[in-house]
Design a protein around this motif. Structure first.
Motif, PDB file in Angstrom:
ATOM      1  N   PRO A  16     -12.246  18.086  36.150  1.00  0.00           N
ATOM      2  CA  PRO A  16     -12.514  16.902  35.338  1.00  0.00           C
ATOM      3  C   PRO A  16     -12.633  17.289  33.868  1.00  0.00           C
ATOM      4  O   PRO A  16     -12.711  18.470  33.537  1.00  0.00           O
ATOM      5  N   GLY A  17     -12.649  16.297  32.994  1.00  0.00           N
ATOM      6  CA  GLY A  17     -12.778  16.579  31.565  1.00  0.00           C
ATOM      7  C   GLY A  17     -14.099  16.069  31.023  1.00  0.00           C
ATOM      8  O   GLY A  17     -14.698  15.148  31.575  1.00  0.00           O
ATOM      9  N   LYS A  18     -14.548  16.682  29.930  1.00  0.00           N
ATOM     10  CA  LYS A  18     -15.735  16.153  29.256  1.00  0.00           C
ATOM     11  C   LYS A  18     -15.860  16.729  27.853  1.00  0.00           C
ATOM     12  O   LYS A  18     -15.720  17.935  27.646  1.00  0.00           O
ATOM     13  N   ILE A  19     -16.110  15.829  26.921  1.00  0.00           N
ATOM     14  CA  ILE A  19     -16.430  16.199  25.540  1.00  0.00           C
ATOM     15  C   ILE A  19     -17.741  15.517  25.173  1.00  0.00           C
ATOM     16  O   ILE A  19     -17.964  14.362  25.548  1.00  0.00           O
ATOM     17  N   ILE A  20     -18.603  16.227  24.453  1.00  0.00           N
ATOM     18  CA  ILE A  20     -19.764  15.573  23.827  1.00  0.00           C
ATOM     19  C   ILE A  20     -19.516  15.597  22.322  1.00  0.00           C
ATOM     20  O   ILE A  20     -19.357  16.670  21.730  1.00  0.00           O
ATOM     21  N   LEU A  21     -19.425  14.414  21.742  1.00  0.00           N
ATOM     22  CA  LEU A  21     -19.133  14.296  20.311  1.00  0.00           C
ATOM     23  C   LEU A  21     -20.394  13.842  19.578  1.00  0.00           C
ATOM     24  O   LEU A  21     -21.052  12.886  19.997  1.00  0.00           O
ATOM     25  N   PHE A  22     -20.732  14.549  18.512  1.00  0.00           N
ATOM     26  CA  PHE A  22     -21.887  14.204  17.679  1.00  0.00           C
ATOM     27  C   PHE A  22     -21.372  13.693  16.338  1.00  0.00           C
ATOM     28  O   PHE A  22     -20.463  14.288  15.750  1.00  0.00           O
ATOM     29  N   SER A  23     -21.972  12.626  15.850  1.00  0.00           N
ATOM     30  CA  SER A  23     -21.453  11.969  14.645  1.00  0.00           C
ATOM     31  C   SER A  23     -21.729  12.754  13.364  1.00  0.00           C
ATOM     32  O   SER A  23     -21.202  12.423  12.309  1.00  0.00           O
ATOM     33  N   GLU A  24     -22.558  13.809  13.464  1.00  0.00           N
ATOM     34  CA  GLU A  24     -22.882  14.588  12.265  1.00  0.00           C
ATOM     35  C   GLU A  24     -22.741  16.082  12.532  1.00  0.00           C
ATOM     36  O   GLU A  24     -22.586  16.512  13.676  1.00  0.00           O
ATOM     37  N   GLY A  26     -23.975  20.051  12.800  1.00  0.00           N
ATOM     38  CA  GLY A  26     -25.153  20.651  13.423  1.00  0.00           C
ATOM     39  C   GLY A  26     -25.539  20.019  14.742  1.00  0.00           C
ATOM     40  O   GLY A  26     -26.696  20.075  15.153  1.00  0.00           O
ATOM     41  N   PHE A  27     -24.570  19.374  15.409  1.00  0.00           N
ATOM     42  CA  PHE A  27     -24.805  18.733  16.706  1.00  0.00           C
ATOM     43  C   PHE A  27     -25.976  17.753  16.621  1.00  0.00           C
ATOM     44  O   PHE A  27     -26.876  17.739  17.451  1.00  0.00           O
ATOM     45  N   ALA A  28     -25.908  16.951  15.556  1.00  0.00           N
ATOM     46  CA  ALA A  28     -26.939  15.940  15.302  1.00  0.00           C
ATOM     47  C   ALA A  28     -26.273  14.573  15.190  1.00  0.00           C
ATOM     48  O   ALA A  28     -25.054  14.443  15.227  1.00  0.00           O
ATOM     49  N   GLY A  29     -27.111  13.557  15.048  1.00  0.00           N
ATOM     50  CA  GLY A  29     -26.593  12.199  14.907  1.00  0.00           C
ATOM     51  C   GLY A  29     -26.342  11.555  16.256  1.00  0.00           C
ATOM     52  O   GLY A  29     -26.859  11.995  17.284  1.00  0.00           O
ATOM     53  N   GLN A  30     -25.536  10.506  16.243  1.00  0.00           N
ATOM     54  CA  GLN A  30     -25.251   9.778  17.479  1.00  0.00           C
ATOM     55  C   GLN A  30     -24.407  10.640  18.420  1.00  0.00           C
ATOM     56  O   GLN A  30     -23.453  11.289  17.994  1.00  0.00           O
ATOM     57  N   LYS A  31     -24.795  10.637  19.692  1.00  0.00           N
ATOM     58  CA  LYS A  31     -24.116  11.466  20.697  1.00  0.00           C
ATOM     59  C   LYS A  31     -23.279  10.567  21.598  1.00  0.00           C
ATOM     60  O   LYS A  31     -23.747   9.522  22.044  1.00  0.00           O
ATOM     61  N   ARG A  32     -22.041  10.981  21.845  1.00  0.00           N
ATOM     62  CA  ARG A  32     -21.136  10.170  22.654  1.00  0.00           C
ATOM     63  C   ARG A  32     -20.453  11.070  23.681  1.00  0.00           C
ATOM     64  O   ARG A  32     -19.944  12.134  23.322  1.00  0.00           O
ATOM     65  N   GLU A  33     -20.448  10.652  24.938  1.00  0.00           N
ATOM     66  CA  GLU A  33     -19.785  11.437  25.984  1.00  0.00           C
ATOM     67  C   GLU A  33     -18.401  10.861  26.261  1.00  0.00           C
ATOM     68  O   GLU A  33     -18.241   9.653  26.428  1.00  0.00           O
ATOM     69  N   ILE A  34     -17.411  11.746  26.300  1.00  0.00           N
ATOM     70  CA  ILE A  34     -16.021  11.346  26.535  1.00  0.00           C
ATOM     71  C   ILE A  34     -15.564  12.022  27.826  1.00  0.00           C
ATOM     72  O   ILE A  34     -15.595  13.249  27.934  1.00  0.00           O
ATOM     73  N   TRP A  35     -15.156  11.220  28.800  1.00  0.00           N
ATOM     74  CA  TRP A  35     -14.762  11.755  30.113  1.00  0.00           C
ATOM     75  C   TRP A  35     -13.248  11.803  30.291  1.00  0.00           C
ATOM     76  O   TRP A  35     -12.735  12.556  31.109  1.00  0.00           O
ATOM     77  N   GLY A  36     -12.543  10.955  29.545  1.00  0.00           N
ATOM     78  CA  GLY A  36     -11.087  10.880  29.711  1.00  0.00           C
ATOM     79  C   GLY A  36     -10.437  10.377  28.434  1.00  0.00           C
ATOM     80  O   GLY A  36     -11.071  10.314  27.374  1.00  0.00           O
ATOM     81  N   PRO A  39      -7.804   5.630  24.041  1.00  0.00           N
ATOM     82  CA  PRO A  39      -6.637   5.178  23.265  1.00  0.00           C
ATOM     83  C   PRO A  39      -6.975   4.738  21.840  1.00  0.00           C
ATOM     84  O   PRO A  39      -6.122   4.804  20.960  1.00  0.00           O
ATOM     85  N   ASP A  40      -8.213   4.276  21.620  1.00  0.00           N
ATOM     86  CA  ASP A  40      -8.568   3.803  20.277  1.00  0.00           C
ATOM     87  C   ASP A  40     -10.036   4.114  19.990  1.00  0.00           C
ATOM     88  O   ASP A  40     -10.933   3.533  20.595  1.00  0.00           O
ATOM     89  N   ALA A  41     -10.255   5.044  19.067  1.00  0.00           N
ATOM     90  CA  ALA A  41     -11.624   5.434  18.696  1.00  0.00           C
ATOM     91  C   ALA A  41     -11.921   5.064  17.245  1.00  0.00           C
ATOM     92  O   ALA A  41     -12.877   5.573  16.655  1.00  0.00           O
ATOM     93  N   THR A  42     -11.101   4.197  16.672  1.00  0.00           N
ATOM     94  CA  THR A  42     -11.214   3.925  15.230  1.00  0.00           C
ATOM     95  C   THR A  42     -12.509   3.212  14.857  1.00  0.00           C
ATOM     96  O   THR A  42     -12.916   3.235  13.699  1.00  0.00           O
ATOM     97  N   SER A  43     -13.174   2.585  15.826  1.00  0.00           N
ATOM     98  CA  SER A  43     -14.412   1.857  15.500  1.00  0.00           C
ATOM     99  C   SER A  43     -15.636   2.778  15.452  1.00  0.00           C
ATOM    100  O   SER A  43     -16.716   2.346  15.050  1.00  0.00           O
ATOM    101  N   TRP A  44     -15.477   4.032  15.851  1.00  0.00           N
ATOM    102  CA  TRP A  44     -16.627   4.931  15.894  1.00  0.00           C
ATOM    103  C   TRP A  44     -17.075   5.283  14.473  1.00  0.00           C
ATOM    104  O   TRP A  44     -16.256   5.683  13.638  1.00  0.00           O
ATOM    105  N   GLU A  45     -18.366   5.177  14.239  1.00  0.00           N
ATOM    106  CA  GLU A  45     -18.904   5.498  12.913  1.00  0.00           C
ATOM    107  C   GLU A  45     -19.324   6.964  12.880  1.00  0.00           C
ATOM    108  O   GLU A  45     -20.198   7.390  13.637  1.00  0.00           O
ATOM    109  N   LEU A  46     -18.693   7.724  11.997  1.00  0.00           N
ATOM    110  CA  LEU A  46     -18.916   9.167  11.927  1.00  0.00           C
ATOM    111  C   LEU A  46     -19.139   9.573  10.478  1.00  0.00           C
ATOM    112  O   LEU A  46     -18.674   8.908   9.559  1.00  0.00           O
TER     113      LEU A  46
END
Length: 388
Positions: A16-24, A26-36, A39-46
């Motif tokens: 399986p796949g997995k990414i943990i993306l942090f908006s800032e 130093g692995f800080a800020g909003q945390k988002r888990e991505i499993w697959g 198609p469109d991530a343009t609304s994410w605030e980073l």
């Protein structure tokens, strides 16, 4: 390839796949888990610098939605990224404060298939061909770069460089055909080095928080229920009757799925992640009837393979890290007893972690029946590691 996938140790094992993306940074800020795929991530605030922890898989991050635009490759591990799309302003001034915008994500490397790429002297896959299946830091011949007029990526995610030693920005090539230079965005046919993105060892993030969501239909549809303990027979579970397991989401812990009740039959390693149907857990068929949680300590893996039964005299090899082919260690393909000194291991019938899987916890295995095999062929092994 399909026929090969079904045959014995030709079976390709997926993860399986997995990414943990942090908006800032130093692995800080909003945390988002991505499993697959996203198609469109343009609304994410980073912010202008983000942090990414790739737990599993080889991924491509795109500048634009629906997998278009410039690409950034993400291999397993931790990375901080400054906005790569708007690094420089109109006059070459660094634009360090521009917020990061991601278009889309695609998981490209999903299994242990051997990476393969072919370079052709002429367009449309014609002319002399050179095939590569591994990283190559300098493929120049007498100082001259290879000239590729077309490329086929048979498998894997490849970084192709016009300079030796992986210097300068690479071309990112996913599986498929590239009939001419324009197809991979090049103006010059020179290729001097290349590198495939590979999967690492299986990992577990939450060994102490076991939970699996089981769905009766593929694609996480139909009735579902949650389990957090060993299940001897899913078809005769008190209070629930699911005729089949259609899909799984392993939320915590590292598990072994079995084709038959009572922890028998084909074994399937189930890491944390999403399994949309039986093919995603590497099934030989749709049958998945029992589930067992791995409770052993995952730290400092070590094991010894013995060619003879019952640890008797003869060739042996001690390992503390993944080995894609036992013959690379000067050891053969026959193993009749195993001593797991520490950690948790997966032994495979085929090379490059293909074919039957046998999950091995700390202890002694005096014959191949002890690890659930019908023959003694083991040609690759790797530990399951805990994400710290």
């Amino acid at each position: 390839l399909q026929q090969e996938d079904k045959e014995g140790f030709g079976k390709i094992n997926t993860r399986p796949g997995k990414i943990i993306l942090f908006s800032e940074a130093g692995f800080a800020g909003q945390k988002r888990e991505i499993w697959g795929d996203i198609p469109d991530a343009t609304s994410w605030e980073l912010s202008h610098t983000i942090s990414i922890r790739v737990i599993r898989g080889g991924w491509v991050m795109y500048e634009k939605p629906r997998f278009h635009g410039r690409k950034c490759v993400l291999a397993e591990g931790d990375v901080e990224i400054n906005n790569p799309w708007t690094a420089y302003g109109q006059n070459g001034q660094l634009r360090g404060t521009q917020p990061f915008r991601i278009g889309s994500f695609k998981r490209v490397v999903r299994d242990y298939r051997t990476p393969a790429i072919s370079l052709f002297a002429e367009e449309n896959g014609e002319g002399a061909r050179l095939k590569f299946t591994d990283s190559a830091e300098d493929i120049r011949i007498q100082g001259q770069p290879l000239a590729a007029a077309s490329i086929i990526v048979h498998s894997g995610l490849w970084l192709v460089y016009s300079k030796p030693f992986f210097d300068d920005d690479p071309y990112v090539l996913e599986p498929g055909g590239y009939p001419n230079l324009k197809a991979w965005g090049a103006k010059d046919p020179s290729i001097c080095s290349m590198h495939p993105i590979r999967l690492g060892c299986p990992v577990v993030e939450r060994p102490g928080e076991p939970q699996v969501l089981i769905y009766e239909a593929a694609g996480f549809q139909g009735r579902s229920f949650s389990v957090s303990r060993d299940i001897y027979d899913l078809k005769h579970l008190a209070g629930t009757t699911l005729p089949t397991v259609g899909s799984l989401h392993v939320l915590g812990g590292c598990w072994v799925g079995y084709e038959k009740e009572g922890f028998r039959g084909h074994q399937y390693l189930l890491e944390e992640g999403q399994y949309q149907d039986w093919r995603h857990w590497g099934g030989y068929s749709k049958e998945l009837v029992s589930l067992r949680l791995i409770r052993t300590d995952f730290s400092t893996p070590a094991l010894v393979l013995f060619e003879a039964m019952d640890f008797e005299e003869g060739p042996s090899v001690e390992l503390s890290e993944a080995l894609p082919d036992t013959q690379l260690a000067g050891y053969g393909t026959v193993t009749q007893s195993i001593h797991v000194l520490s950690g948790v291991w997966v032994a495979y019938e085929g090379t490059n972690f293909s074919g039957e899987q046998y999950i091995l916890e700390k202890g002694v295995y005096r014959s191949c029946e002890d690890w659930g095999a019908t023959d003694c062929r083991i040609t690759s092994v790797q530990p399951i590691l805990q994400v710290r």
